[in-house]
Scaffold this motif. Structure first.
Motif, PDB file in Angstrom:
ATOM      1  N   CYS A  92     -15.116  25.693   0.325  1.00  8.83           N
ATOM      2  CA  CYS A  92     -14.172  26.616  -0.307  1.00  8.83           C
ATOM      3  C   CYS A  92     -14.905  27.526  -1.283  1.00  8.83           C
ATOM      4  O   CYS A  92     -15.644  27.058  -2.145  1.00  8.83           O
ATOM      5  N   LYS A  94     -13.656  29.191  -3.652  1.00  6.06           N
ATOM      6  CA  LYS A  94     -13.028  29.162  -4.969  1.00  6.06           C
ATOM      7  C   LYS A  94     -13.443  27.927  -5.778  1.00  6.06           C
ATOM      8  O   LYS A  94     -13.779  28.015  -6.941  1.00  6.06           O
ATOM      9  N   CYS A  95     -13.405  26.754  -5.127  1.00  4.85           N
ATOM     10  CA  CYS A  95     -13.757  25.545  -5.882  1.00  4.85           C
ATOM     11  C   CYS A  95     -15.111  24.979  -5.452  1.00  4.85           C
ATOM     12  O   CYS A  95     -15.543  23.961  -5.988  1.00  4.85           O
ATOM     13  N   CYS A 114      -7.149  26.359   0.843  1.00  7.71           N
ATOM     14  CA  CYS A 114      -8.005  25.202   0.603  1.00  7.71           C
ATOM     15  C   CYS A 114      -7.110  24.006   0.297  1.00  7.71           C
ATOM     16  O   CYS A 114      -6.216  24.102  -0.534  1.00  7.71           O
ATOM     17  N   CYS A 117      -7.985  22.834  -3.687  1.00  7.47           N
ATOM     18  CA  CYS A 117      -7.501  23.570  -4.865  1.00  7.47           C
ATOM     19  C   CYS A 117      -6.256  24.392  -4.574  1.00  7.47           C
ATOM     20  O   CYS A 117      -5.650  24.946  -5.489  1.00  7.47           O
TER      21      CYS A 117
HETATM   22 ZN   LIG Z   1     -10.820  25.157  -3.019  1.00  4.56          ZN
END
Ligand SMILES: [Zn+2]
Length: 121
Positions: A92, A94-95, A114, A117
């Motif tokens: 992911c 983002k995380c 995801c 998250c």
């Molecule tokens: Zn994520």
């Protein structure tokens, strides 16, 4: 006749899987099996019909390149070969964790999310 029918069904199935393939070009993936296990790489190309992807620097295969001119030497170059999509996990953005991919419908569009998250990928 029967063979035709089987062929049609398998094409339909392939299209269905193509639509649902969760990894796309440009994604970062973590290899979870094979000799490149635990390495991360970027997806260069996706082959939805074969359920395979090409990952930068992974599953390298040696290939002999013939000289184009007489004074050149033949070379051995390493070229990535496609790997089954089941051998990777999406990372992911983002995380930054390896995750499973979920789907959500927003404004009649299917977006990937995801599972860790919950953010859009
Ligand atoms: Zn994520």
């Amino acid at each position: 006749m029967r063979i035709m029918l089987i062929r049609m069904i398998s094409i339909k199935l392939a299209l269905k899987f193509a639509y649902f393939m969760k990894i796309r070009k440009g994604d970062t993936v973590l290899i979870i099996s094979g000799k490149d296990r635990r390495r991360k790489g970027k997806v260069l190309k996706a082959f939805p019909k074969e359920l395979k992807i090409l990952v930068e620097g992974m599953n390298l295969k040696k290939k002999h390149v013939r000289p184009k001119r007489e004074e050149e030497k033949g070379q051995i170059v390493q070229i990535p070969a496609p790997i089954p999509v089941s051998n990777v996990k999406l990372v992911c953005p983002k995380c930054t964790k390896p995750t499973r991919v979920g789907y959500k419908i927003v404004d009649k569009k299917k977006i990937r999310i995801c599972k860790k998250c919950g953010k859009e990928i």
